[in-house]
Scaffold this motif. Structure first.
Motif, PDB file in Angstrom:
ATOM      1  N   ALA A   1       0.799  -1.232   0.000  1.00 12.52           N
ATOM      2  CA  ALA A   1       0.000   0.000   0.000  1.00 12.52           C
ATOM      3  C   ALA A   1       0.832   1.282   0.000  1.00 12.52           C
ATOM      4  CB  ALA A   1      -0.975  -0.006   1.181  1.00 12.52           C
ATOM      5  N   PRO A   2       1.872   1.410   0.838  1.00 12.26           N
ATOM      6  CA  PRO A   2       2.642   2.667   0.802  1.00 12.26           C
ATOM      7  C   PRO A   2       3.359   2.890  -0.530  1.00 12.26           C
ATOM      8  CG  PRO A   2       3.119   1.404   2.793  1.00 12.26           C
ATOM      9  CD  PRO A   2       2.376   0.496   1.871  1.00 12.26           C
ATOM     10  N   PHE A   3       3.790   1.796  -1.145  1.00 13.57           N
ATOM     11  CA  PHE A   3       4.638   1.921  -2.326  1.00 13.57           C
ATOM     12  C   PHE A   3       3.857   2.278  -3.586  1.00 13.57           C
ATOM     13  CE2 PHE A   3       6.379  -1.440   0.479  1.00 13.57           C
ATOM     14  CZ  PHE A   3       7.471  -0.737   0.955  1.00 13.57           C
ATOM     15  N   ILE A   4       2.548   2.006  -3.603  1.00 14.87           N
ATOM     16  CA  ILE A   4       1.760   2.270  -4.804  1.00 14.87           C
ATOM     17  C   ILE A   4       0.992   3.586  -4.709  1.00 14.87           C
ATOM     18  CG2 ILE A   4       1.558  -0.187  -5.305  1.00 14.87           C
ATOM     19  CD1 ILE A   4      -1.267  -0.163  -4.267  1.00 14.87           C
ATOM     20  N   ASP A   5       1.129   4.301  -3.601  1.00 14.31           N
ATOM     21  CA  ASP A   5       0.486   5.603  -3.439  1.00 14.31           C
ATOM     22  C   ASP A   5       1.472   6.694  -3.850  1.00 14.31           C
ATOM     23  OD1 ASP A   5      -1.150   7.739  -2.652  1.00 14.31           O
ATOM     24  OD2 ASP A   5      -0.281   7.726  -0.642  1.00 14.31           O
ATOM     25  N   GLN A   6       1.121   7.451  -4.863  1.00 14.84           N
ATOM     26  CA  GLN A   6       2.046   8.443  -5.410  1.00 14.84           C
ATOM     27  C   GLN A   6       2.408   9.538  -4.415  1.00 14.84           C
ATOM     28  OE1 GLN A   6       0.532   9.904  -9.124  1.00 14.84           O
ATOM     29  NE2 GLN A   6       0.709   7.927 -10.164  1.00 14.84           N
ATOM     30  N   ASP A   7       1.583   9.752  -3.404  1.00 13.38           N
ATOM     31  CA  ASP A   7       1.852  10.811  -2.426  1.00 13.38           C
ATOM     32  C   ASP A   7       2.634  10.309  -1.218  1.00 13.38           C
ATOM     33  OD1 ASP A   7       0.437  12.687  -3.958  1.00 13.38           O
ATOM     34  OD2 ASP A   7      -1.467  12.041  -3.080  1.00 13.38           O
ATOM     35  N   HIS A   8       2.927   9.016  -1.177  1.00 18.63           N
ATOM     36  CA  HIS A   8       3.617   8.462  -0.016  1.00 18.63           C
ATOM     37  C   HIS A   8       5.133   8.590  -0.190  1.00 18.63           C
ATOM     38  CE1 HIS A   8       4.678   5.728   3.244  1.00 18.63           C
ATOM     39  NE2 HIS A   8       3.420   5.768   3.631  1.00 18.63           N
ATOM     40  N   PRO A   9       5.863   8.938   0.873  1.00 17.91           N
ATOM     41  CA  PRO A   9       7.327   9.071   0.740  1.00 17.91           C
ATOM     42  C   PRO A   9       8.024   7.775   0.346  1.00 17.91           C
ATOM     43  CG  PRO A   9       6.641   9.218   3.049  1.00 17.91           C
ATOM     44  CD  PRO A   9       5.407   9.326   2.226  1.00 17.91           C
ATOM     45  N   LEU A  10       7.378   6.623   0.535  1.00 16.60           N
ATOM     46  CA  LEU A  10       7.976   5.341   0.152  1.00 16.60           C
ATOM     47  C   LEU A  10       7.526   4.881  -1.235  1.00 16.60           C
ATOM     48  CD1 LEU A  10       7.677   3.350   3.519  1.00 16.60           C
ATOM     49  CD2 LEU A  10       9.674   4.553   2.610  1.00 16.60           C
TER      50      LEU A  10
END
Length: 214
Positions: free
Chosen positions: A159-168
Protein backbone atom coordinates in the motif's frame (compact mmCIF):
# COMPACT_ATOMS: atom_id res chain seq x y z
CA UNK A 1 -19.49 -3.59 4.78
CA UNK A 2 -19.77 -2.92 8.51
CA UNK A 3 -19.23 0.01 10.85
CA UNK A 4 -17.20 0.83 12.83
CA UNK A 5 -14.24 -0.33 10.87
CA UNK A 6 -14.72 -2.03 8.60
CA UNK A 7 -12.88 -4.90 10.25
CA UNK A 8 -12.52 -8.22 8.43
CA UNK A 9 -13.57 -10.38 11.38
CA UNK A 10 -16.81 -8.44 11.80
CA UNK A 11 -17.43 -7.94 8.09
CA UNK A 12 -17.16 -11.57 7.01
CA UNK A 13 -19.26 -12.66 9.99
CA UNK A 14 -21.98 -10.15 9.05
CA UNK A 15 -21.82 -11.36 5.46
CA UNK A 16 -22.27 -14.98 6.49
CA UNK A 17 -24.89 -14.53 9.22
CA UNK A 18 -26.92 -11.52 8.06
CA UNK A 19 -26.49 -10.01 11.54
CA UNK A 20 -24.65 -6.83 12.46
CA UNK A 21 -21.69 -6.88 14.89
CA UNK A 22 -23.94 -5.93 17.79
CA UNK A 23 -25.97 -9.08 17.22
CA UNK A 24 -23.31 -11.59 16.26
CA UNK A 25 -20.85 -10.25 18.84
CA UNK A 26 -17.69 -10.28 16.70
CA UNK A 27 -15.67 -7.06 16.47
CA UNK A 28 -12.08 -8.25 16.41
CA UNK A 29 -9.89 -11.33 16.08
CA UNK A 30 -9.79 -11.60 19.87
CA UNK A 31 -12.28 -11.57 22.73
CA UNK A 32 -11.57 -10.29 26.24
CA UNK A 33 -12.40 -11.86 29.59
CA UNK A 34 -11.16 -9.73 32.46
CA UNK A 35 -7.50 -9.10 31.65
CA UNK A 36 -7.21 -12.11 29.35
CA UNK A 37 -7.50 -12.13 25.58
CA UNK A 38 -8.60 -15.18 23.61
CA UNK A 39 -8.61 -15.85 19.86
CA UNK A 40 -12.10 -15.75 18.39
CA UNK A 41 -13.21 -18.92 16.60
CA UNK A 42 -16.30 -20.06 14.77
CA UNK A 43 -17.62 -21.44 18.05
CA UNK A 44 -18.03 -17.84 19.29
CA UNK A 45 -20.49 -16.99 16.51
CA UNK A 46 -24.08 -17.66 17.58
CA UNK A 47 -26.24 -16.93 14.51
CA UNK A 48 -26.07 -19.67 11.84
CA UNK A 49 -24.09 -19.03 8.66
CA UNK A 50 -26.34 -19.00 5.61
CA UNK A 51 -24.57 -22.02 4.12
CA UNK A 52 -25.33 -23.96 7.31
CA UNK A 53 -29.00 -23.15 6.84
CA UNK A 54 -28.86 -24.33 3.23
CA UNK A 55 -26.97 -27.47 4.24
CA UNK A 56 -29.61 -28.27 6.87
CA UNK A 57 -32.23 -27.86 4.15
CA UNK A 58 -30.54 -30.56 2.05
CA UNK A 59 -28.51 -28.34 -0.27
CA UNK A 60 -24.89 -29.16 -1.14
CA UNK A 61 -22.46 -26.35 -0.33
CA UNK A 62 -18.78 -25.58 -0.73
CA UNK A 63 -17.17 -22.91 1.45
CA UNK A 64 -13.53 -21.90 1.02
CA UNK A 65 -11.41 -19.59 3.18
CA UNK A 66 -14.01 -17.46 4.97
CA UNK A 67 -12.49 -16.15 8.24
CA UNK A 68 -13.66 -17.52 11.58
CA UNK A 69 -14.97 -20.80 10.24
CA UNK A 70 -12.60 -22.85 12.40
CA UNK A 71 -13.07 -25.47 13.64
CA UNK A 72 -14.71 -26.55 10.36
CA UNK A 73 -18.37 -27.43 10.81
CA UNK A 74 -19.61 -30.57 9.04
CA UNK A 75 -21.90 -29.58 6.18
CA UNK A 76 -23.56 -31.33 3.28
CA UNK A 77 -20.60 -30.78 0.99
CA UNK A 78 -17.28 -29.20 1.94
CA UNK A 79 -16.15 -26.57 4.45
CA UNK A 80 -12.54 -25.29 4.25
CA UNK A 81 -11.38 -22.82 6.88
CA UNK A 82 -9.19 -19.77 6.31
CA UNK A 83 -5.78 -18.66 7.54
CA UNK A 84 -7.46 -18.14 10.94
CA UNK A 85 -7.69 -21.89 11.54
CA UNK A 86 -6.94 -22.82 15.16
CA UNK A 87 -6.21 -26.52 14.69
CA UNK A 88 -4.61 -29.01 12.35
CA UNK A 89 -7.96 -29.88 10.85
CA UNK A 90 -8.86 -27.16 8.36
CA UNK A 91 -11.45 -28.94 6.20
CA UNK A 92 -14.56 -31.02 6.63
CA UNK A 93 -14.81 -33.82 5.75
CA UNK A 94 -11.25 -34.90 6.62
CA UNK A 95 -11.10 -36.95 3.42
CA UNK A 96 -11.38 -33.73 1.40
CA UNK A 97 -8.61 -32.14 3.47
CA UNK A 98 -6.35 -35.02 2.46
CA UNK A 99 -7.10 -34.29 -1.19
CA UNK A 100 -6.34 -30.59 -0.68
CA UNK A 101 -3.05 -31.45 0.98
CA UNK A 102 -2.18 -33.63 -2.01
CA UNK A 103 -2.50 -30.64 -4.36
CA UNK A 104 -0.61 -28.34 -1.94
CA UNK A 105 -3.66 -26.16 -1.28
CA UNK A 106 -2.81 -22.88 0.46
CA UNK A 107 -5.04 -21.07 2.94
CA UNK A 108 -2.53 -18.22 3.08
CA UNK A 109 0.45 -17.43 0.88
CA UNK A 110 3.97 -17.43 2.29
CA UNK A 111 4.13 -13.66 1.94
CA UNK A 112 4.77 -11.58 5.06
CA UNK A 113 6.88 -8.77 3.58
CA UNK A 114 7.11 -6.92 0.28
CA UNK A 115 10.58 -8.45 0.04
CA UNK A 116 9.04 -11.92 -0.26
CA UNK A 117 8.47 -13.36 -3.71
CA UNK A 118 5.24 -12.20 -5.37
CA UNK A 119 5.24 -15.63 -7.01
CA UNK A 120 4.22 -17.00 -3.59
CA UNK A 121 0.98 -15.02 -3.84
CA UNK A 122 0.39 -16.15 -7.40
CA UNK A 123 0.98 -19.78 -6.46
CA UNK A 124 -1.46 -19.54 -3.54
CA UNK A 125 -4.13 -18.09 -5.86
CA UNK A 126 -3.61 -20.90 -8.36
CA UNK A 127 -3.81 -23.56 -5.63
CA UNK A 128 -7.02 -22.02 -4.28
CA UNK A 129 -8.47 -22.30 -7.75
CA UNK A 130 -7.44 -25.95 -7.94
CA UNK A 131 -9.17 -26.62 -4.63
CA UNK A 132 -12.38 -25.06 -5.90
CA UNK A 133 -12.13 -27.11 -9.10
CA UNK A 134 -11.72 -30.25 -7.03
CA UNK A 135 -14.94 -29.50 -5.16
CA UNK A 136 -16.85 -28.67 -8.34
CA UNK A 137 -15.69 -31.88 -10.01
CA UNK A 138 -16.68 -34.12 -7.11
CA UNK A 139 -20.01 -32.63 -6.00
CA UNK A 140 -23.34 -31.80 -7.60
CA UNK A 141 -23.45 -28.56 -5.66
CA UNK A 142 -25.96 -25.79 -5.03
CA UNK A 143 -23.78 -23.07 -3.44
CA UNK A 144 -20.12 -22.12 -3.78
CA UNK A 145 -18.46 -19.46 -1.59
CA UNK A 146 -14.75 -18.87 -2.22
CA UNK A 147 -12.54 -16.09 -0.86
CA UNK A 148 -9.15 -15.13 -2.32
CA UNK A 149 -7.09 -13.58 0.47
CA UNK A 150 -4.06 -12.72 -1.64
CA UNK A 151 -5.29 -9.28 -2.72
CA UNK A 152 -5.40 -8.29 0.94
CA UNK A 153 -1.91 -9.68 1.56
CA UNK A 154 -0.62 -7.69 -1.41
CA UNK A 155 -2.14 -4.44 -0.20
CA UNK A 156 -0.92 -4.91 3.35
CA UNK A 157 2.64 -5.07 2.04
CA UNK A 158 2.50 -2.74 -0.97
CA UNK A 159 0.00 0.00 0.00
CA UNK A 160 2.64 2.67 0.80
CA UNK A 161 4.64 1.92 -2.33
CA UNK A 162 1.76 2.27 -4.80
CA UNK A 163 0.49 5.60 -3.44
CA UNK A 164 2.05 8.44 -5.41
CA UNK A 165 1.85 10.81 -2.43
CA UNK A 166 3.62 8.46 -0.02
CA UNK A 167 7.33 9.07 0.74
CA UNK A 168 7.98 5.34 0.15
CA UNK A 169 6.32 5.39 -3.29
CA UNK A 170 7.97 2.93 -5.68
CA UNK A 171 6.39 2.76 -9.17
CA UNK A 172 7.74 -0.72 -9.92
CA UNK A 173 5.68 -2.20 -7.09
CA UNK A 174 2.45 -1.18 -8.81
CA UNK A 175 3.00 -4.04 -11.24
CA UNK A 176 3.26 -6.48 -8.34
CA UNK A 177 -0.26 -5.62 -7.19
CA UNK A 178 -1.58 -5.75 -10.76
CA UNK A 179 -0.15 -9.25 -11.19
CA UNK A 180 -2.03 -10.40 -8.09
CA UNK A 181 -5.32 -8.91 -9.29
CA UNK A 182 -4.84 -10.38 -12.76
CA UNK A 183 -4.29 -13.84 -11.25
CA UNK A 184 -7.42 -13.55 -9.08
CA UNK A 185 -9.42 -12.28 -12.08
CA UNK A 186 -8.32 -15.32 -14.08
CA UNK A 187 -9.47 -17.72 -11.35
CA UNK A 188 -12.80 -15.91 -11.00
CA UNK A 189 -13.16 -16.15 -14.78
CA UNK A 190 -12.63 -19.91 -14.66
CA UNK A 191 -15.33 -20.28 -12.01
CA UNK A 192 -17.69 -18.03 -13.97
CA UNK A 193 -17.17 -20.06 -17.14
CA UNK A 194 -17.81 -23.30 -15.26
CA UNK A 195 -21.14 -22.27 -13.72
CA UNK A 196 -22.49 -20.60 -16.86
CA UNK A 197 -24.37 -17.33 -17.41
CA UNK A 198 -27.64 -18.48 -15.82
CA UNK A 199 -26.13 -18.98 -12.35
CA UNK A 200 -26.34 -16.00 -9.96
CA UNK A 201 -22.75 -14.84 -9.47
CA UNK A 202 -21.55 -12.24 -6.95
CA UNK A 203 -18.07 -10.71 -6.59
CA UNK A 204 -17.53 -8.75 -3.38
CA UNK A 205 -14.90 -7.42 -0.98
CA UNK A 206 -15.05 -6.79 2.75
CA UNK A 207 -13.12 -3.49 2.65
CA UNK A 208 -10.72 -1.32 0.68
CA UNK A 209 -7.20 -0.21 1.48
CA UNK A 210 -5.21 2.95 2.02
CA UNK A 211 -1.60 3.78 2.93
CA UNK A 212 -0.57 4.67 6.48
CA UNK A 213 1.54 7.80 6.87
CA UNK A 214 2.23 7.73 10.60
Amino acid sequence: SVLPGPHSSAAWTSFSTGANPGKHGIGDWRSKTGYDFHPVTGDDIKPPRFWETLSDAGKTVGVFNIPLTSPPEPVRGVSVTSWTSVSGQFASPPSFQAKLENIDYKRQADFLSHDDEVSNLLYSIERRGKGVELFCDEFDWDLLVAMFYETEQAHHQFAPFIDQDHPLHDPKEIDSVRRVYKAVDEEIGKIRARVGPQTPFIVMSDHGFCPIYE
